[in-house]
Motif scaffolding. Structure first.
Motif, PDB file in Angstrom:
ATOM      1  N   ASP A  41       0.856  -1.188   0.000  1.00 41.93           N
ATOM      2  CA  ASP A  41       0.000   0.000   0.000  1.00 41.93           C
ATOM      3  C   ASP A  41       0.891   1.237   0.000  1.00 41.93           C
ATOM      4  N   GLY A  42       0.265   2.415  -0.007  1.00 41.15           N
ATOM      5  CA  GLY A  42       1.028   3.654  -0.070  1.00 41.15           C
ATOM      6  C   GLY A  42       1.889   3.909   1.151  1.00 41.15           C
ATOM      7  N   VAL A  43       1.382   3.550   2.326  1.00 36.99           N
ATOM      8  CA  VAL A  43       2.154   3.725   3.561  1.00 36.99           C
ATOM      9  C   VAL A  43       3.426   2.885   3.494  1.00 36.99           C
ATOM     10  N   ASP A  44       3.283   1.644   3.084  1.00 36.92           N
ATOM     11  CA  ASP A  44       4.417   0.734   2.945  1.00 36.92           C
ATOM     12  C   ASP A  44       5.396   1.271   1.897  1.00 36.92           C
ATOM     13  N   ALA A  45       4.873   1.836   0.809  1.00 35.61           N
ATOM     14  CA  ALA A  45       5.724   2.373  -0.257  1.00 35.61           C
ATOM     15  C   ALA A  45       6.575   3.546   0.240  1.00 35.61           C
ATOM     16  N   VAL A  46       5.957   4.460   0.991  1.00 34.07           N
ATOM     17  CA  VAL A  46       6.691   5.611   1.523  1.00 34.07           C
ATOM     18  C   VAL A  46       7.781   5.139   2.484  1.00 34.07           C
ATOM     19  N   ARG A  47       7.437   4.192   3.364  1.00 29.67           N
ATOM     20  CA  ARG A  47       8.412   3.663   4.320  1.00 29.67           C
ATOM     21  C   ARG A  47       9.580   2.997   3.588  1.00 29.67           C
ATOM     22  N   CYS A  48       9.257   2.121   2.624  1.00 30.90           N
ATOM     23  CA  CYS A  48      10.314   1.408   1.886  1.00 30.90           C
ATOM     24  C   CYS A  48      11.170   2.377   1.064  1.00 30.90           C
ATOM     25  N   ALA A  49      10.533   3.389   0.467  1.00 27.38           N
ATOM     26  CA  ALA A  49      11.262   4.351  -0.372  1.00 27.38           C
ATOM     27  C   ALA A  49      12.309   5.105   0.429  1.00 27.38           C
ATOM     28  N   THR A  50      11.993   5.417   1.678  1.00 29.85           N
ATOM     29  CA  THR A  50      12.954   6.160   2.498  1.00 29.85           C
ATOM     30  C   THR A  50      14.010   5.237   3.108  1.00 29.85           C
ATOM     31  N   ASP A  55      15.718   3.726  -7.918  1.00 27.66           N
ATOM     32  CA  ASP A  55      15.671   4.693  -9.013  1.00 27.66           C
ATOM     33  C   ASP A  55      14.232   5.039  -9.392  1.00 27.66           C
ATOM     34  N   ILE A  56      13.388   4.001  -9.471  1.00 23.80           N
ATOM     35  CA  ILE A  56      12.016   4.169  -9.960  1.00 23.80           C
ATOM     36  C   ILE A  56      11.055   3.351  -9.111  1.00 23.80           C
ATOM     37  N   ILE A  57       9.909   3.953  -8.807  1.00 23.34           N
ATOM     38  CA  ILE A  57       8.821   3.224  -8.151  1.00 23.34           C
ATOM     39  C   ILE A  57       7.644   3.173  -9.111  1.00 23.34           C
ATOM     40  N   LEU A  58       7.142   1.970  -9.364  1.00 21.13           N
ATOM     41  CA  LEU A  58       5.906   1.800 -10.120  1.00 21.13           C
ATOM     42  C   LEU A  58       4.786   1.766  -9.090  1.00 21.13           C
ATOM     43  N   MET A  59       3.921   2.771  -9.121  1.00 27.99           N
ATOM     44  CA  MET A  59       2.956   3.026  -8.046  1.00 27.99           C
ATOM     45  C   MET A  59       1.521   2.913  -8.555  1.00 27.99           C
ATOM     46  N   ASP A  60       0.762   2.007  -7.959  1.00 28.94           N
ATOM     47  CA  ASP A  60      -0.665   1.898  -8.262  1.00 28.94           C
ATOM     48  C   ASP A  60      -1.386   3.117  -7.690  1.00 28.94           C
ATOM     49  N   VAL A  61      -2.460   3.550  -8.334  1.00 26.54           N
ATOM     50  CA  VAL A  61      -3.232   4.699  -7.852  1.00 26.54           C
ATOM     51  C   VAL A  61      -4.095   4.302  -6.665  1.00 26.54           C
ATOM     52  N   GLN A  62      -4.905   3.271  -6.837  1.00 25.88           N
ATOM     53  CA  GLN A  62      -5.878   2.911  -5.809  1.00 25.88           C
ATOM     54  C   GLN A  62      -5.335   1.812  -4.908  1.00 25.88           C
ATOM     55  N   PRO A  64      -5.173   0.698  -0.422  1.00 26.59           N
ATOM     56  CA  PRO A  64      -5.682   1.011   0.916  1.00 26.59           C
ATOM     57  C   PRO A  64      -4.660   1.805   1.729  1.00 26.59           C
ATOM     58  N   ASN A  65      -5.133   2.440   2.786  1.00 26.06           N
ATOM     59  CA  ASN A  65      -4.327   3.174   3.770  1.00 26.06           C
ATOM     60  C   ASN A  65      -3.765   4.492   3.249  1.00 26.06           C
ATOM     61  N   LEU A  66      -3.178   4.498   2.067  1.00 22.00           N
ATOM     62  CA  LEU A  66      -2.679   5.721   1.443  1.00 22.00           C
ATOM     63  C   LEU A  66      -2.641   5.462  -0.059  1.00 22.00           C
ATOM     64  N   ASP A  67      -3.376   6.286  -0.814  1.00 20.81           N
ATOM     65  CA  ASP A  67      -3.434   6.057  -2.270  1.00 20.81           C
ATOM     66  C   ASP A  67      -2.087   6.393  -2.914  1.00 20.81           C
ATOM     67  N   GLY A  68      -1.912   5.933  -4.132  1.00 21.44           N
ATOM     68  CA  GLY A  68      -0.642   6.096  -4.831  1.00 21.44           C
ATOM     69  C   GLY A  68      -0.272   7.531  -5.140  1.00 21.44           C
ATOM     70  N   ILE A  69      -1.257   8.383  -5.400  1.00 20.61           N
ATOM     71  CA  ILE A  69      -0.960   9.781  -5.693  1.00 20.61           C
ATOM     72  C   ILE A  69      -0.443  10.486  -4.438  1.00 20.61           C
ATOM     73  N   SER A  70      -1.081  10.240  -3.295  1.00 18.96           N
ATOM     74  CA  SER A  70      -0.607  10.825  -2.028  1.00 18.96           C
ATOM     75  C   SER A  70       0.767  10.284  -1.656  1.00 18.96           C
ATOM     76  N   ALA A  71       0.987   8.994  -1.867  1.00 16.49           N
ATOM     77  CA  ALA A  71       2.295   8.397  -1.577  1.00 16.49           C
ATOM     78  C   ALA A  71       3.364   8.997  -2.488  1.00 16.49           C
ATOM     79  N   THR A  72       3.022   9.191  -3.753  1.00 16.82           N
ATOM     80  CA  THR A  72       3.956   9.818  -4.690  1.00 16.82           C
ATOM     81  C   THR A  72       4.345  11.205  -4.197  1.00 16.82           C
ATOM     82  N   ARG A  73       3.349  11.994  -3.801  1.00 19.51           N
ATOM     83  CA  ARG A  73       3.608  13.358  -3.311  1.00 19.51           C
ATOM     84  C   ARG A  73       4.556  13.315  -2.101  1.00 19.51           C
TER      85      ARG A  73
END
Length: 147
Positions: A41-50, A55-62, A64-73
């Protein structure tokens, strides 16, 4: 192979395990691309990214917990740098061909937008293109936005 001899590190953020597995299989089949981690999910993506920048994250939009657009931001605003010292780039992936998703993704700082029904070759090309500091937007989305 990209202009550098370095491997492009990629992460996958999608709440559907089968989608992640399919993308990972396609990308890991390439000598110059390595899938470093997968997020559910987006929360997991933000945690893992930091914690383990890529180089690149392929991020789904929809998701749970945090959508892909918010995680991207959040990732872009945090200034996360990939292994090569360049900012981590996000390519937003979605099943839905929706103008609002495209515009919100780009506004959030995404470097690209692709539909999940893209051919495997298009996905690989998009990763290489964005890995070379270019942007990529789905041809369908581009045509619609230009109208």
């Amino acid at each position: 192979m990209t202009g550098t001899s370095r491997t492009i590190t990629v992460a996958l953020a999608d709440d559907q395990q089968l989608v992640r597995a399919g993308f990972a299989m396609v990308l890991d089949s390439q000598d110059d691309i390595e899938v470093a981690w997968q997020a559910v999910d987006g929360v997991d993506a933000v945690r893992c990214a930091t914690q383990q920048p890529v180089d690149i994250i392929l991020m789904d939009v929809q998701m749970p917990n945090l959508d892909g657009i918010s995680a991207t931001r959040q990732i872009v605003d945090a200034g996360v740098l990939g292994p090569g010292g360049e900012p981590t780039r996000v390519v937003v992936l979605t099943t839905f061909d929706n103008d609002e998703y495209v515009m919100n993704s780009i506004t959030a700082g995404a470097s690209g937008f692709l539909l999940k029904d893209a051919d495997p070759e298009d996905l690989i090309d998009a990763v290489r293109t964005v890995g070379e500091a270019s942007a990529v937007i789905s041809p369908k989305a581009t045509a619609r936005l230009l109208r």
